[in-house]
Design a protein around this motif. Sequence first.
Motif, PDB file in Angstrom:
ATOM      1  N   THR A  53      19.054  89.782   4.651  1.00 15.53           N
ATOM      2  CA  THR A  53      19.789  88.751   5.382  1.00 15.53           C
ATOM      3  C   THR A  53      21.052  89.376   5.947  1.00 15.53           C
ATOM      4  OG1 THR A  53      18.939  86.999   3.949  1.00 15.53           O
ATOM      5  CG2 THR A  53      20.913  86.506   5.240  1.00 15.53           C
ATOM      6  N   PHE A  54      21.152  89.374   7.262  1.00 19.39           N
ATOM      7  CA  PHE A  54      22.223  90.070   7.980  1.00 19.39           C
ATOM      8  C   PHE A  54      23.066  89.044   8.710  1.00 19.39           C
ATOM      9  CE2 PHE A  54      23.068  92.957  11.897  1.00 19.39           C
ATOM     10  CZ  PHE A  54      24.308  93.315  11.413  1.00 19.39           C
ATOM     11  N   PHE A  55      24.290  88.804   8.227  1.00 20.46           N
ATOM     12  CA  PHE A  55      25.191  87.868   8.890  1.00 20.46           C
ATOM     13  C   PHE A  55      26.050  88.618   9.894  1.00 20.46           C
ATOM     14  CE2 PHE A  55      29.043  85.511   9.599  1.00 20.46           C
ATOM     15  CZ  PHE A  55      28.590  84.205   9.737  1.00 20.46           C
ATOM     16  N   THR A  56      26.076  88.126  11.119  1.00 24.90           N
ATOM     17  CA  THR A  56      26.795  88.826  12.179  1.00 24.90           C
ATOM     18  C   THR A  56      27.818  87.908  12.844  1.00 24.90           C
ATOM     19  OG1 THR A  56      25.229  88.226  13.934  1.00 24.90           O
ATOM     20  CG2 THR A  56      24.734  90.201  12.666  1.00 24.90           C
ATOM     21  N   GLU A  57      28.959  88.494  13.145  1.00 25.65           N
ATOM     22  CA  GLU A  57      30.023  87.783  13.858  1.00 25.65           C
ATOM     23  C   GLU A  57      30.679  88.774  14.802  1.00 25.65           C
ATOM     24  OE1 GLU A  57      34.338  86.528  14.304  1.00 25.65           O
ATOM     25  OE2 GLU A  57      33.441  88.359  13.498  1.00 25.65           O
ATOM     26  N   GLY A  58      31.089  88.317  15.971  1.00 24.82           N
ATOM     27  CA  GLY A  58      31.770  89.225  16.896  1.00 24.82           C
ATOM     28  C   GLY A  58      30.816  90.190  17.567  1.00 24.82           C
ATOM     29  N   ASN A  59      31.216  91.466  17.611  1.00 25.32           N
ATOM     30  CA  ASN A  59      30.472  92.455  18.383  1.00 25.32           C
ATOM     31  C   ASN A  59      29.048  92.661  17.892  1.00 25.32           C
ATOM     32  OD1 ASN A  59      32.589  92.845  20.062  1.00 25.32           O
ATOM     33  ND2 ASN A  59      33.188  94.843  19.291  1.00 25.32           N
ATOM     34  N   SER A  60      28.822  92.622  16.585  1.00 25.67           N
ATOM     35  CA  SER A  60      27.466  92.869  16.112  1.00 25.67           C
ATOM     36  C   SER A  60      26.543  91.701  16.442  1.00 25.67           C
ATOM     37  CB  SER A  60      27.453  93.144  14.604  1.00 25.67           C
ATOM     38  OG  SER A  60      27.741  91.976  13.881  1.00 25.67           O
ATOM     39  N   ALA A  61      27.096  90.497  16.611  1.00 24.53           N
ATOM     40  CA  ALA A  61      26.273  89.372  17.048  1.00 24.53           C
ATOM     41  C   ALA A  61      25.772  89.611  18.477  1.00 24.53           C
ATOM     42  CB  ALA A  61      27.075  88.070  16.967  1.00 24.53           C
ATOM     43  N   ILE A  62      26.644  90.195  19.303  1.00 22.90           N
ATOM     44  CA  ILE A  62      26.255  90.531  20.674  1.00 22.90           C
ATOM     45  C   ILE A  62      25.154  91.586  20.669  1.00 22.90           C
ATOM     46  CG2 ILE A  62      27.092  91.538  22.842  1.00 22.90           C
ATOM     47  CD1 ILE A  62      29.875  90.444  22.101  1.00 22.90           C
ATOM     48  N   LEU A  63      25.243  92.496  19.704  1.00 33.84           N
ATOM     49  CA  LEU A  63      24.305  93.613  19.627  1.00 33.84           C
ATOM     50  C   LEU A  63      23.128  93.344  18.700  1.00 33.84           C
ATOM     51  CD1 LEU A  63      26.990  96.430  19.290  1.00 33.84           C
ATOM     52  CD2 LEU A  63      25.675  95.902  21.343  1.00 33.84           C
ATOM     53  N   ILE A 101      23.675  86.821   1.204  1.00 39.94           N
ATOM     54  CA  ILE A 101      23.796  87.774   2.307  1.00 39.94           C
ATOM     55  C   ILE A 101      23.674  89.193   1.761  1.00 39.94           C
ATOM     56  CG2 ILE A 101      25.347  88.660   4.110  1.00 39.94           C
ATOM     57  CD1 ILE A 101      26.618  85.874   4.190  1.00 39.94           C
ATOM     58  N   ASP A 102      22.879  90.010   2.436  1.00 40.89           N
ATOM     59  CA  ASP A 102      22.703  91.408   2.028  1.00 40.89           C
ATOM     60  C   ASP A 102      23.593  92.362   2.811  1.00 40.89           C
ATOM     61  OD1 ASP A 102      20.470  91.161   0.081  1.00 40.89           O
ATOM     62  OD2 ASP A 102      19.424  90.356   1.830  1.00 40.89           O
ATOM     63  N   LEU A 103      23.790  92.058   4.074  1.00 41.75           N
ATOM     64  CA  LEU A 103      24.587  92.920   4.951  1.00 41.75           C
ATOM     65  C   LEU A 103      25.408  92.027   5.861  1.00 41.75           C
ATOM     66  CD1 LEU A 103      25.229  95.812   5.950  1.00 41.75           C
ATOM     67  CD2 LEU A 103      23.284  95.607   7.513  1.00 41.75           C
ATOM     68  N   LEU A 104      26.664  92.367   5.987  1.00 38.95           N
ATOM     69  CA  LEU A 104      27.606  91.528   6.726  1.00 38.95           C
ATOM     70  C   LEU A 104      28.283  92.350   7.804  1.00 38.95           C
ATOM     71  CD1 LEU A 104      29.492  88.749   6.455  1.00 38.95           C
ATOM     72  CD2 LEU A 104      31.074  90.403   5.455  1.00 38.95           C
ATOM     73  N   SER A 105      28.481  91.743   8.955  1.00 39.56           N
ATOM     74  CA  SER A 105      29.297  92.374   9.988  1.00 39.56           C
ATOM     75  C   SER A 105      30.311  91.356  10.474  1.00 39.56           C
ATOM     76  CB  SER A 105      28.433  92.845  11.150  1.00 39.56           C
ATOM     77  OG  SER A 105      29.249  93.374  12.167  1.00 39.56           O
ATOM     78  N   TYR A 106      31.578  91.796  10.564  1.00 42.76           N
ATOM     79  CA  TYR A 106      32.638  90.847  10.896  1.00 42.76           C
ATOM     80  C   TYR A 106      33.745  91.558  11.660  1.00 42.76           C
ATOM     81  CZ  TYR A 106      33.782  85.979   9.761  1.00 42.76           C
ATOM     82  OH  TYR A 106      33.960  84.617   9.819  1.00 42.76           O
ATOM     83  N   SER A 107      34.509  90.775  12.403  1.00 47.81           N
ATOM     84  CA  SER A 107      35.666  91.325  13.101  1.00 47.81           C
ATOM     85  C   SER A 107      36.841  91.444  12.144  1.00 47.81           C
ATOM     86  CB  SER A 107      36.044  90.447  14.297  1.00 47.81           C
ATOM     87  OG  SER A 107      36.305  89.127  13.859  1.00 47.81           O
ATOM     88  N   LEU A 108      37.794  92.303  12.469  1.00 43.97           N
ATOM     89  CA  LEU A 108      38.919  92.559  11.583  1.00 43.97           C
ATOM     90  C   LEU A 108      39.715  91.294  11.285  1.00 43.97           C
ATOM     91  CD1 LEU A 108      40.636  94.563   9.997  1.00 43.97           C
ATOM     92  CD2 LEU A 108      41.901  95.035  12.114  1.00 43.97           C
ATOM     93  N   ASN A 314      41.740  98.539  15.279  1.00 50.29           N
ATOM     94  CA  ASN A 314      41.255  97.166  15.360  1.00 50.29           C
ATOM     95  C   ASN A 314      39.747  97.238  15.571  1.00 50.29           C
ATOM     96  OD1 ASN A 314      40.929  94.418  15.690  1.00 50.29           O
ATOM     97  ND2 ASN A 314      41.669  94.384  17.793  1.00 50.29           N
ATOM     98  N   ALA A 315      39.006  97.384  14.473  1.00 45.56           N
ATOM     99  CA  ALA A 315      37.582  97.687  14.579  1.00 45.56           C
ATOM    100  C   ALA A 315      36.751  96.719  13.753  1.00 45.56           C
ATOM    101  CB  ALA A 315      37.320  99.116  14.112  1.00 45.56           C
ATOM    102  N   PRO A 316      35.602  96.279  14.270  1.00 43.45           N
ATOM    103  CA  PRO A 316      34.673  95.479  13.465  1.00 43.45           C
ATOM    104  C   PRO A 316      34.013  96.360  12.411  1.00 43.45           C
ATOM    105  CG  PRO A 316      33.663  96.058  15.556  1.00 43.45           C
ATOM    106  CD  PRO A 316      35.080  96.565  15.622  1.00 43.45           C
ATOM    107  N   TYR A 317      33.456  95.741  11.386  1.00 47.28           N
ATOM    108  CA  TYR A 317      33.002  96.534  10.246  1.00 47.28           C
ATOM    109  C   TYR A 317      31.738  95.937   9.621  1.00 47.28           C
ATOM    110  CZ  TYR A 317      35.220  92.640   7.887  1.00 47.28           C
ATOM    111  OH  TYR A 317      35.547  91.372   7.504  1.00 47.28           O
ATOM    112  N   TYR A 318      31.065  96.767   8.828  1.00 51.77           N
ATOM    113  CA  TYR A 318      29.956  96.335   7.984  1.00 51.77           C
ATOM    114  C   TYR A 318      30.440  96.263   6.538  1.00 51.77           C
ATOM    115  CZ  TYR A 318      26.789  97.665  11.825  1.00 51.77           C
ATOM    116  OH  TYR A 318      26.142  97.772  13.028  1.00 51.77           O
ATOM    117  N   ALA A 319      29.850  95.359   5.771  1.00 53.43           N
ATOM    118  CA  ALA A 319      30.141  95.260   4.343  1.00 53.43           C
ATOM    119  C   ALA A 319      28.898  94.774   3.621  1.00 53.43           C
ATOM    120  CB  ALA A 319      31.313  94.315   4.092  1.00 53.43           C
TER     121      ALA A 319
END
Length: 436
Positions: A53-63, A101-108, A314-319
């Motif tokens: 389960t990959f939750f995406t916000e910001g740039n990774s949602a676009i990608l 959630i297994d993998l998360l991507s979020y903006s700073l 100012n970088a988005p990240y994975y967690a």
Amino acid sequence: MKAQMKALIVIAVALAAGCGKTDRPDEAGSPGGAKGSETAPAPGMTTEPVTLTFFTEGNSAILAETIERLVSQKYPNVTLRTIKSAKGTLIEDVMGAGTSIDLLSYSLGGLGKVKDYKLVSDLTPLMQKYGFDTSRFADGVLDTVKSYFEDGTVSALPFELNNNVLFYNKGIFDKFGVSYPKDGMTWEQVYDLAKKVTRTEGGVQYKGFQLEGINLVYKNQMGLGFVDPKTLRATVNNDPWKKWIEQMAEFYKIPGNEPTNNYKINFLQNQTLAMSTGPNFLTEIPEAAAKGLDWDVVQLPQFAGLEGKGGQMNAPYYAIPPSSKNKDSAFLVMQYLLSDEVQTIMARQGRIPIVKKEEVRKEYAKDLKGMEGKNIAAFFKDTIGAPVPSTKYDAIAKSAVNAAFNKVATNAADANTALRQAEEDINKQIDAEKAK
């Protein structure tokens, strides 16, 4: 016979290599085992089917679709169940529904919220297990990441940079016979240029320079803090922040260069804005160029006396949340997305790579139209400065500082008043958050 002889030779070589090393522990920790660390293959992705389960916000949602395609090609047994942040599927909604959630991507800007929901975990054990090389990151990335967490751990891994440049419309400079901007300029020099190209011609108001303030507040080229990590009180009502606000707001005091609602519309669509900066919008340039925009970029200007000092990352990240049942698989997906292979693919699409490898950087923007002859190297002159003290309330403070900047830029308040109000507002919001 030849095959048997070859097998004997292989066995003999293996036995010779093992002589004198029977006390070396294997992967399970027992000495002299058959899975010695020197002969065992490096750990890798399971061959069993895995759904993450990959939750995406910001740039990774676009990608998201690109990421899903790349991961499925690399790991056919892995399925990404992507949840994009949107109305009804915000992180609050997902957590409230009990979704794991297994993998998360979020903006700073959302890091504080992500930490509150306990969606980050120390990645160091996984990095060591799978040989993740942090020296590949651009200079300053690792130190900044560690500054985000009180214990100095690496609990997030950024996947692209948000380097800034100064975009400029060559046609406007040509129209008014003014020399183009150049690399290495100060904000003071850009101000002088902005005055020269802020004019009315043929009933059209041309503006010299506009910016997105919140982006430059996050970048914070002066290296200023926002909230004291010990007292959790705002630290923005001071002379350095006053200097920053007054100097950046000065652009909007130029007659005819008053702020408008959307700087990108003026630059990309109306093409009446001479210079602009903020989040990197290079991927939107080809469409505007097809409609007549003659453009280029130069290095992001710096403050006089602070030349060579980088801004904040100012970088988005994975967690990976600690509750994930698939941490290893999630990390291997993350590691692949940070590999030179994927970083190159993303770089070619106009995403600034997080790695410093020159071969990857040279591929930047090559899949975008009209990049030939442009000063693309300027993007990599925006370096990362030493991190400032970080707290979970920084996003609140940064928004308040940007609001103060807007008040000064629109003559709604002077800098002293705006910053005093900002500090009071930040402290009230912090107190409200702490009381929840």
